[in-house]
Scaffold this motif. Structure first.
Motif, PDB file in Angstrom:
ATOM      1  N   VAL A  25      -9.227  27.805  40.894  1.00 41.30           N
ATOM      2  CA  VAL A  25      -9.740  26.928  41.944  1.00 41.30           C
ATOM      3  C   VAL A  25      -9.894  25.548  41.324  1.00 41.30           C
ATOM      4  CG1 VAL A  25     -11.659  26.415  43.491  1.00 41.30           C
ATOM      5  CG2 VAL A  25     -10.974  28.789  43.102  1.00 41.30           C
ATOM      6  N   ALA A  26      -9.290  24.539  41.959  1.00 40.13           N
ATOM      7  CA  ALA A  26      -9.345  23.179  41.432  1.00 40.13           C
ATOM      8  C   ALA A  26     -10.193  22.311  42.347  1.00 40.13           C
ATOM      9  CB  ALA A  26      -7.941  22.599  41.307  1.00 40.13           C
ATOM     10  N   PHE A  27     -11.226  21.683  41.770  1.00 39.60           N
ATOM     11  CA  PHE A  27     -12.109  20.787  42.517  1.00 39.60           C
ATOM     12  C   PHE A  27     -11.722  19.336  42.244  1.00 39.60           C
ATOM     13  CE2 PHE A  27     -15.035  24.449  41.635  1.00 39.60           C
ATOM     14  CZ  PHE A  27     -15.254  24.838  42.948  1.00 39.60           C
ATOM     15  N   GLY A  28     -11.637  18.549  43.316  1.00 35.28           N
ATOM     16  CA  GLY A  28     -11.520  17.109  43.133  1.00 35.28           C
ATOM     17  C   GLY A  28     -12.833  16.554  42.637  1.00 35.28           C
ATOM     18  N   ARG A  29     -12.790  15.392  42.007  1.00 37.93           N
ATOM     19  CA  ARG A  29     -14.045  14.895  41.426  1.00 37.93           C
ATOM     20  C   ARG A  29     -14.996  14.360  42.489  1.00 37.93           C
ATOM     21  NH1 ARG A  29     -12.220   9.758  37.670  1.00 37.93           N
ATOM     22  NH2 ARG A  29     -11.326   8.408  39.272  1.00 37.93           N
ATOM     23  N   GLY A  30     -14.563  14.295  43.743  1.00 37.64           N
ATOM     24  CA  GLY A  30     -15.451  13.902  44.827  1.00 37.64           C
ATOM     25  C   GLY A  30     -16.210  15.064  45.446  1.00 37.64           C
ATOM     26  N   VAL A  31     -15.961  16.264  44.975  1.00 39.78           N
ATOM     27  CA  VAL A  31     -16.637  17.449  45.517  1.00 39.78           C
ATOM     28  C   VAL A  31     -18.027  17.575  44.881  1.00 39.78           C
ATOM     29  CG1 VAL A  31     -16.548  19.952  45.764  1.00 39.78           C
ATOM     30  CG2 VAL A  31     -14.444  18.608  45.897  1.00 39.78           C
ATOM     31  N   GLY A  32     -19.050  17.687  45.726  1.00 37.93           N
ATOM     32  CA  GLY A  32     -20.418  17.765  45.230  1.00 37.93           C
ATOM     33  C   GLY A  32     -20.759  19.113  44.624  1.00 37.93           C
ATOM     34  N   GLU A  33     -21.843  19.138  43.887  1.00 36.72           N
ATOM     35  CA  GLU A  33     -22.245  20.364  43.187  1.00 36.72           C
ATOM     36  C   GLU A  33     -22.627  21.468  44.159  1.00 36.72           C
ATOM     37  OE1 GLU A  33     -22.373  23.011  40.560  1.00 36.72           O
ATOM     38  OE2 GLU A  33     -21.767  20.963  40.025  1.00 36.72           O
ATOM     39  N   GLU A  34     -23.222  21.117  45.298  1.00 34.38           N
ATOM     40  CA  GLU A  34     -23.604  22.137  46.274  1.00 34.38           C
ATOM     41  C   GLU A  34     -22.370  22.863  46.809  1.00 34.38           C
ATOM     42  OE1 GLU A  34     -25.962  22.581  50.560  1.00 34.38           O
ATOM     43  OE2 GLU A  34     -26.109  20.715  49.390  1.00 34.38           O
ATOM     44  N   GLN A  35     -21.313  22.097  47.123  1.00 30.83           N
ATOM     45  CA  GLN A  35     -20.083  22.715  47.624  1.00 30.83           C
ATOM     46  C   GLN A  35     -19.416  23.556  46.541  1.00 30.83           C
ATOM     47  OE1 GLN A  35     -17.207  19.912  49.123  1.00 30.83           O
ATOM     48  NE2 GLN A  35     -15.894  21.503  50.007  1.00 30.83           N
ATOM     49  N   ARG A  36     -19.428  23.076  45.304  1.00 33.53           N
ATOM     50  CA  ARG A  36     -18.855  23.846  44.198  1.00 33.53           C
ATOM     51  C   ARG A  36     -19.594  25.179  44.028  1.00 33.53           C
ATOM     52  NH1 ARG A  36     -16.335  20.098  39.908  1.00 33.53           N
ATOM     53  NH2 ARG A  36     -16.129  18.127  41.022  1.00 33.53           N
ATOM     54  N   ALA A  37     -20.921  25.125  44.100  1.00 33.07           N
ATOM     55  CA  ALA A  37     -21.717  26.337  43.925  1.00 33.07           C
ATOM     56  C   ALA A  37     -21.428  27.340  45.039  1.00 33.07           C
ATOM     57  CB  ALA A  37     -23.201  25.987  43.893  1.00 33.07           C
ATOM     58  N   THR A  38     -21.227  26.836  46.255  1.00 32.06           N
ATOM     59  CA  THR A  38     -20.925  27.722  47.378  1.00 32.06           C
ATOM     60  C   THR A  38     -19.600  28.445  47.163  1.00 32.06           C
ATOM     61  OG1 THR A  38     -22.170  26.326  48.925  1.00 32.06           O
ATOM     62  CG2 THR A  38     -20.535  27.828  49.860  1.00 32.06           C
ATOM     63  N   VAL A  39     -18.599  27.713  46.682  1.00 34.99           N
ATOM     64  CA  VAL A  39     -17.282  28.305  46.426  1.00 34.99           C
ATOM     65  C   VAL A  39     -17.389  29.338  45.304  1.00 34.99           C
ATOM     66  CG1 VAL A  39     -14.948  27.830  45.592  1.00 34.99           C
ATOM     67  CG2 VAL A  39     -16.026  26.294  47.261  1.00 34.99           C
ATOM     68  N   ARG A  40     -18.069  28.988  44.231  1.00 38.45           N
ATOM     69  CA  ARG A  40     -18.210  29.933  43.117  1.00 38.45           C
ATOM     70  C   ARG A  40     -18.916  31.214  43.578  1.00 38.45           C
ATOM     71  NH1 ARG A  40     -19.661  25.056  40.116  1.00 38.45           N
ATOM     72  NH2 ARG A  40     -17.963  24.508  38.682  1.00 38.45           N
ATOM     73  N   ARG A  41     -19.925  31.050  44.420  1.00 42.76           N
ATOM     74  CA  ARG A  41     -20.673  32.211  44.895  1.00 42.76           C
ATOM     75  C   ARG A  41     -19.785  33.114  45.745  1.00 42.76           C
ATOM     76  NH1 ARG A  41     -24.757  29.605  46.093  1.00 42.76           N
ATOM     77  NH2 ARG A  41     -24.263  29.106  48.262  1.00 42.76           N
ATOM     78  N   ALA A  42     -18.915  32.516  46.555  1.00 39.90           N
ATOM     79  CA  ALA A  42     -18.020  33.319  47.392  1.00 39.90           C
ATOM     80  C   ALA A  42     -17.083  34.164  46.539  1.00 39.90           C
ATOM     81  CB  ALA A  42     -17.220  32.401  48.315  1.00 39.90           C
ATOM     82  N   PHE A  43     -16.552  33.590  45.473  1.00 35.81           N
ATOM     83  CA  PHE A  43     -15.655  34.352  44.598  1.00 35.81           C
ATOM     84  C   PHE A  43     -16.430  35.407  43.822  1.00 35.81           C
ATOM     85  CE2 PHE A  43     -12.646  30.999  45.479  1.00 35.81           C
ATOM     86  CZ  PHE A  43     -11.419  31.628  45.368  1.00 35.81           C
ATOM     87  N   THR A  44     -17.640  35.075  43.394  1.00 38.64           N
ATOM     88  CA  THR A  44     -18.461  36.058  42.670  1.00 38.64           C
ATOM     89  C   THR A  44     -18.818  37.233  43.565  1.00 38.64           C
ATOM     90  OG1 THR A  44     -19.389  34.342  41.226  1.00 38.64           O
ATOM     91  CG2 THR A  44     -20.612  36.410  41.406  1.00 38.64           C
ATOM     92  N   ASP A  45     -19.223  36.939  44.792  1.00 36.47           N
ATOM     93  CA  ASP A  45     -19.596  37.998  45.728  1.00 36.47           C
ATOM     94  C   ASP A  45     -18.403  38.900  46.043  1.00 36.47           C
ATOM     95  OD1 ASP A  45     -22.126  36.968  45.780  1.00 36.47           O
ATOM     96  OD2 ASP A  45     -21.911  35.959  47.719  1.00 36.47           O
ATOM     97  N   ALA A  46     -17.192  38.328  45.992  1.00 33.97           N
ATOM     98  CA  ALA A  46     -15.976  39.111  46.262  1.00 33.97           C
ATOM     99  C   ALA A  46     -15.504  39.858  45.019  1.00 33.97           C
ATOM    100  CB  ALA A  46     -14.873  38.199  46.776  1.00 33.97           C
ATOM    101  N   GLY A  47     -16.171  39.647  43.898  1.00 33.92           N
ATOM    102  CA  GLY A  47     -15.762  40.301  42.655  1.00 33.92           C
ATOM    103  C   GLY A  47     -14.461  39.776  42.099  1.00 33.92           C
ATOM    104  N   VAL A  48     -14.171  38.506  42.357  1.00 38.98           N
ATOM    105  CA  VAL A  48     -12.904  37.901  41.927  1.00 38.98           C
ATOM    106  C   VAL A  48     -13.175  36.946  40.771  1.00 38.98           C
ATOM    107  CG1 VAL A  48     -10.901  36.541  42.605  1.00 38.98           C
ATOM    108  CG2 VAL A  48     -11.994  38.066  44.261  1.00 38.98           C
ATOM    109  N   ASP A  49     -12.494  37.163  39.664  1.00 37.04           N
ATOM    110  CA  ASP A  49     -12.639  36.318  38.479  1.00 37.04           C
ATOM    111  C   ASP A  49     -11.536  35.268  38.481  1.00 37.04           C
ATOM    112  OD1 ASP A  49     -13.388  35.286  36.044  1.00 37.04           O
ATOM    113  OD2 ASP A  49     -12.341  36.810  34.882  1.00 37.04           O
ATOM    114  N   VAL A  50     -11.899  34.006  38.665  1.00 36.87           N
ATOM    115  CA  VAL A  50     -10.931  32.918  38.667  1.00 36.87           C
ATOM    116  C   VAL A  50     -11.356  31.858  37.657  1.00 36.87           C
ATOM    117  CG1 VAL A  50     -10.249  33.247  41.081  1.00 36.87           C
ATOM    118  CG2 VAL A  50     -12.117  31.680  40.523  1.00 36.87           C
ATOM    119  N   VAL A  51     -10.418  30.976  37.331  1.00 37.99           N
ATOM    120  CA  VAL A  51     -10.706  29.845  36.455  1.00 37.99           C
ATOM    121  C   VAL A  51     -10.978  28.632  37.336  1.00 37.99           C
ATOM    122  CG1 VAL A  51      -9.822  28.382  34.612  1.00 37.99           C
ATOM    123  CG2 VAL A  51      -9.196  30.797  34.691  1.00 37.99           C
ATOM    124  N   TYR A  52     -12.030  27.888  37.017  1.00 35.37           N
ATOM    125  CA  TYR A  52     -12.371  26.695  37.781  1.00 35.37           C
ATOM    126  C   TYR A  52     -11.931  25.451  37.025  1.00 35.37           C
ATOM    127  CZ  TYR A  52     -15.156  29.915  40.538  1.00 35.37           C
ATOM    128  OH  TYR A  52     -15.543  30.979  41.325  1.00 35.37           O
TER     129      TYR A  52
END
Length: 340
Positions: free
Chosen positions: A206-233
């Protein structure tokens, strides 16, 4: 037959794709490399841009046929009992050149010998032989176990798909197009809530642009964690497409750290520090943003380096302001912001 015993293994490897400074594209390829006595065989063949026939993006039937061939369960594809060990990463055409070897059985052992560079059906060992490489004698049980494991694990192919999240849609669209051109799938979104786990499992990064805020990043990470999916950020360094492609290529690299050619890059004090583990061609490219956020690209080095650490001076004009350095070999890529 006299040949010293060698250990045989397999490991994930990558031919790094990318958008080059001259505008050309280099296709991304994932493959399985041969590990002989703990070291990639490819590294013994000078600076060769090639992949093994055990590539992850070939159809399963072809992959299985390649494994069976190396087990000598099928006739050799070339005269003299010769098999392709490494071939062209773009077309796999013998006319482009390939490294071949004679593979035989001696009792329960497998012998790889007479390595050569070959561009047609017949190898000229005197003219194009890799003298000093091999012969290698592999103990049969271990050799067969390693290759059979590939057939069992064939379903676990690398996830060559990237999810792009950012505020600048035009940059994301250009980045997605560039990634698809080199063979890496890409999708753009700003919200993964409600996306089924099976769909999230398709992504390797998952690639974040530098304009993406920390709250949105945390939401995305949580979705992948809850799905049991290990990805590189990947945290995008700048809205520069070739730079972002290089960052993503590095993130998708599954090869073991101790079996990479390019292992270190630092950029500070007007120079780049590079470390390589075997002789290889290294290209350094500097990207910078000026005050108007225009991109400037400079090729700062292109040459063959011997194993070890190297300090390479950088043109001050290439790295003034907000600048980044990309180091690239045929098999890997590293990215660093220019420290001040």
């Amino acid at each position: 037959m006299s040949a010293a015993y060698a250990t045989f293994g397999l490991a994930p490897a990558m031919r790094a794709g990318g958008v080059l400074a001259n505008g050309d594209y280099q296709v991304h390829r994932d493959f399985v490399d041969f590990i002989v006595d703990g070291r990639p065989l490819l590294f013994q063949l000078s600076d060769l841009d090639a992949v093994s026939p055990l590539a992850s993006d070939v159809p399963p039937a072809i992959f299985t046929a390649q494994v069976r061939s190396l087990l000598l369960e099928a006739d050799a594809p070339l005269p003299g009992g010769r098999y392709v060990v490494y071939g062209c990463p773009d077309c796999a055409d013998l006319a482009c050149g390939a490294v071949t070897a004679a593979i035989t059985r001696d009792g329960d052992d497998y012998i790889w010998q007479d390595f050569a560079w070959q561009t047609d059906e017949h190898a000229d060992l005197d003219l194009n032989g890799y003298h000093g490489i091999g012969p290698f004698r592999f103990e049969g049980a271990g050799y067969r176990a390693a290759l059979h494991s590939l057939l069992r694990d064939a379903a676990e192919a690398p996830r060559r798909r990237v999810l792009l999240i950012g505020a600048r849609v035009a940059v994301l669209a250009r980045l997605a197009a560039a990634l698809r051109t080199i063979g890496v799938g890409a999708d753009i979104t700003d919200d993964v809530d409600g996306v089924p786990a099976d769909e999230l499992r398709a992504y390797g990064a998952v690639a974040f642009g530098r304009g993406v805020g920390e709250e949105q990043r945390a939401t995305v990470r949580r979705a992948f964690t809850d799905a049991g999916v290990d990805v590189v950020y990947v945290d995008g360094l700048a809205p520069i497409v070739p730079l972002l492609v290089a960052q993503i290529e590095h993130a998708l690299d599954r090869s073991p750290l101790d079996r990479r050619r390019l292992t270190r890059l630092v950029a500070a004090g007007g120079e780049a520090g590079v470390e390589v583990t075997s002789p290889c061609r290294v290209r350094l490219t500097a990207y910078r943003l000026d005050r108007l956020y225009r991109t400037h690209t400079h090729e700062v080095f292109d040459g063959v380096l011997e194993p070890g650490r190297h300090r390479i001076p950088l043109d001050a004009r290439a790295v003034k302001g907000e600048a980044f350095v990309v180091a690239r070999t045929s098999g890997s890529v590293l990215v660093e912001p220019m420290a001040r």
